[in-house]
Design an enzyme around this catalytic site. Structure first.
Site, PDB file in Angstrom:
ATOM      1  N   GLU B 269       0.891  -1.165   0.000  1.00 21.47           N
ATOM      2  CA  GLU B 269       0.000   0.000   0.000  1.00 21.47           C
ATOM      3  C   GLU B 269       0.921   1.204   0.000  1.00 21.47           C
ATOM      4  O   GLU B 269       1.708   1.374   0.926  1.00 21.47           O
ATOM      5  CB  GLU B 269      -0.908  -0.076   1.221  1.00 21.47           C
ATOM      6  N   CYS B 306      -2.178   8.053   4.713  1.00 15.86           N
ATOM      7  CA  CYS B 306      -2.253   7.521   3.349  1.00 15.86           C
ATOM      8  C   CYS B 306      -3.391   8.199   2.592  1.00 15.86           C
ATOM      9  O   CYS B 306      -3.356   8.275   1.365  1.00 15.86           O
ATOM     10  CB  CYS B 306      -2.532   6.019   3.366  1.00 15.86           C
TER      11      CYS B 306
END
Lengths: 528, 528
Positions: B269, B306
């Site tokens: 990720e 994120c």
């Protein structure tokens, strides 16, 4: 032959016949040893570009179709294939050397696969619908409304197999599952059966038109794998790859995909020698019967199955001797049968020659004058040699198998632990063998995609629970199957919708469940 | 500080504290600008080998545990973490510079994730149980009994994130989902928070002992990513990788994994700038309010999420002017806050400098003397420049965002079509904007893992329907999520059982449904 089945020697790009401009190829009748008309020509980078551009353009409209629309589209493809069964089987027999009955069966399997995915689409769980309703009063923070469904990845490149000119080729399992998922498909047809490929591609193309799907939903290209295949796999518009073939071919595509800036899934179904474990009780009870049945599985289709039993493992003793004797006898009476292509026949002969250097040859099939025929071969070795010699695990594509004689059950376990990843493992066990079988099972689970008892690995049922896959090097992605209902999952990914206005929600996750799906609400399955 | 929370400066390999012998590292308090005791040392190849050997040895026994046993194990980890909350939060605050309230919340999120996977295990659908019963009378061939369940892939390597010292680190979502699946875990702890890592690793290690799991079920290593990390990812006993971090770090692990003879899944990720689309009606109605709320999301946790909103897209006009003015004012009043590490602070400052060359700086946060603090920055550009300049899409990790002014809705669509893959896309829309939103939605679906309306992307709900994932470069595998119930699927693969004797069948697919699972019989869901 009607105009519907008259071959033109062309590729099809987004509904339009296109004559290649590269190397000429022809179908080749391996039984008769002659090239077939018409000639085809390889496509090039421009054709890949055109097919990928059309697929990318088609993607939006194609994925916006309903499950029902795609189900009918798949059924139309199946019906179009059935309508040309006679011509299709005749051409496939000529191009493959496989028996007519086998190819007639393969038509049924191909259309059955298409209809299975129509069923999967109508059942609807492929959408992966989940809803976690808002919790406005939750403390310390409210929970928003969160929903999830799966969408297709995008255009998919499919590489036809040599050994299933229909079921793993132009309208095979990869194409059927990708189309079901909502992905346009660009197929690289196999050189060994261009005529069969053209016929099937036209059946799909006609269905695209009938169903009103965008033309770019499907294209068929021919070309040299290391050139056109690599160009296709590295095209940025391609979002996933399905492949059935050799280990070297599959790993070359995995390597090509790894050069992309954007990683994509490559589903390569490659080599497998499908070990068969014969346990003591079963051998003692019916060693001869097993030997004869084994040869039946080994020689079926000239041994050109992904699930051909290329390895037999058993504890040495009279039972195994009986098995080997019966197998050797059955083998000696097995006629040589044509292989798919002269190259495959040469590779087979070379593989048998190599094995003859490292293992003991104990039996061969009938001799033949036919240049492209497979003369079956059976070898033995001991467990220690097998474990010490990696080459003994190399797949010899065709009717070749190696029997590993183990000193005891411990050695059999060591062999099970030492094999590479496989599509299948087979166990023949009697009631008295169950303890041995129980201790083998956890080892086999880690090595294979399918464990079967009391049968033979050739013959892969197309159904909901099938796994045709397995750890590397059997495939490049053990999390998936290329046969059966779950093959559709390879071409999907989840998307989450948070507080999306009700009028904008896709029907799969809309309030009131208009599509009547099984959905997970707060993690619990319900049809409400 | 009790002995339970006294730091020793050691790694933990299969339950045993091990002192590294490589480079010394220390936690660093970015707010105070001082290094923390105790010192830690990097491990080396021998430590990787020991951890992987222990994980491989543990795998058999660990995967043989029941869902209930693993659920209790995860709950014990959660309880052990809760028991040291005070010391854990204090250490994490010191090592990250993040506020105490945030880290207290993160403890809850971490334990909540562990308990969610306990729930997933008890619900049981993770087993993927399917049964296609035998059809002995089917013509022309009978159908064998075919069953399917999922099994764990094997030992998993987990790479801790810098920005969530708890929820995406040693006992974070990757570890929780892998342990739930039945996979032993080897964690590479993040250099930025070794003390926090040690505390959590000991909580897990204690739970391993309490639950009677094999010691190799869990190990914590420290090391240099390009050395120890690559050694870990290329170890043949590792069967999957979970990673949260930078694009360069993630892609380096993808590349390292691609050198393996055996392909394995790498779930990295990586970077995301999380575009926010402000539609005309929403802007006209509440441009100022949106501008202030945007800055709240942008500056939360020094922008080190994120899902930080690094891109805003809107049609130019008075509404957008109001938004920018309000955002600029709110920004000017935003205090500088410490970043996780001095290196991250330097990278942030460099990223802002670079953006200043290519876009127009319109606002900054409060000035500061603090060396490691993040002073927020806001930029604007026009759509044409944005689309022509790939660098404008590069993530600047921290509180930096770029507003793209579009001439009209068409340009906004072009920007949506031109962005790279993202974790999220946010839309602010009024009722009058629904047609525009409807036309944007299909574009956004192809670009992101989560689409949200009317909120901000920071804040990821841990639930059944969440997707924290998305197309490349947001992640290396868009088919999955690293947050929420479906994260467990990343570490599973299906195995098929054909005609396996009833006494040998795993309980998930045994007759009579002893585990009371939802199963698919002939493709239909049932609890029978």
């Amino acid at each position: 032959m009607s105009s519907a089945t008259r071959l033109t020697g062309q590729m099809i790009i987004a509904g339009v016949p296109v004559r290649g401009t590269g190397t000429e190829i022809r179908g080749f009748d391996p039984a008769a040893g002659r090239a077939l008309d018409p000639p085809y020509r390889y496509g090039g980078a421009g054709d890949v570009d055109a097919a990928c551009a059309a697929a990318a353009e088609a993607f939006g409209a194609y994925r916006a179709t309903t499950s029902e629309q795609r189900a009918r589209f798949l059924e139309t493809i199946a019906a179009n294939i059935e309508a040309i069964t006679e011509a299709l089987v005749a051409r496939a027999v000529a191009e493959s050397g496989l028996p007519q009955a086998r190819l007639t069966g393969e038509v049924g399997r191909t259309t059955g696969q298409l209809r299975l995915f129509a069923e999967v689409l109508r059942e609807g769980s492929w959408t992966g619908a989940r809803i976690d309703p808002a919790l406005p009063d939750r403390s310390p923070l409210p929970r928003p409304d969160i929903r999830q469904r799966s969408i297709p990845l995008g255009p998919v490149a499919v590489f036809s197999a040599s050994n299933f000119p229909l079921a793993f080729s132009v309208a095979g399992g990869d194409t059927a599952s990708a189309l079901a998922a909502g992905c346009p498909v660009v197929v690289k047809g196999h050189d060994a059966h261009p005529g069969t490929s053209e016929l099937v591609a036209r059946a799909i193309t006609d269905a695209v038109a009938t169903a009103g799907m965008p033309a770019g939903t499907f294209s068929l290209l021919f070309g040299y794998g290391p050139e056109l295949g690599v160009t296709l796999v590295t095209d940025p518009r391609i979002k996933a790859v399905g492949f059935t073939g050799s280990r070297s071919g599959g790993m070359a595509l995995v390597a090509a995909a790894a050069t992309r800036p954007e990683p994509i899934p490559v589903y390569a179904e490659m080599s497998s020698i499908n070990p068969v474990f014969l346990l003591d009780g079963a051998l003692a009870d019916r060693g001869a019967e097993l030997g004869r049945a084994f040869v039946g599985s080994l020689t079926m289709g000239s041994g050109q199955f992904c699930t051909n039993p290329g390895l037999v493992v058993a504890v040495d003793g009279p039972g195994l001797d009986t098995f080997v004797a019966a197998a050797t006898d059955a083998l000696a009476a097995s006629p040589a049968t044509p292989m798919l292509t002269p190259q495959i026949a040469r590779n087979y002969a070379a593989g048998v020659d190599t094995l003859t250097q490292t293992a003991q040859l104990v039996g061969r099939g009938e001799t033949t004058d036919q240049e492209n025929a497979c003369r079956a071969a059976l070898f033995t070795t001991d467990a220690r040699s097998f474990l010490a010699t990696g080459d003994l695990q190399a797949e010899v594509f065709g009717s070749s198998s190696l029997i590993v004689r183990c000193a005891d059950a411990d050695e059999m376990h060591a062999v099970a632990a030492g094999i590479e990843g496989q599509l299948t493992a087979t166990v023949h066990a009697d009631d008295g063998d169950l303890d041995t079988a129980r201790s083998l099972l956890p080892l086999l689970e880690l090595k294979v995609g399918r464990i079967l008892f009391g049968g033979w690995p050739t013959g892969v049922e197309v159904c909901h629970a099938m796994v045709h896959g397995g750890p590397s090097p059997a495939t490049s992605d053990s999390r998936t199957t290329s046969v059966g209902a779950r093959a559709i999952e390879r071409y999907l990914r989840p998307v989450c919708y948070q507080n999306v206005p009700k009028s904008l929600l896709p029907s799969a996750i809309a309030d009131g469940n208009p599509d009547h799906l099984w959905r997970r609400i707060d993690g619990r399955l319900t049809q409400n």
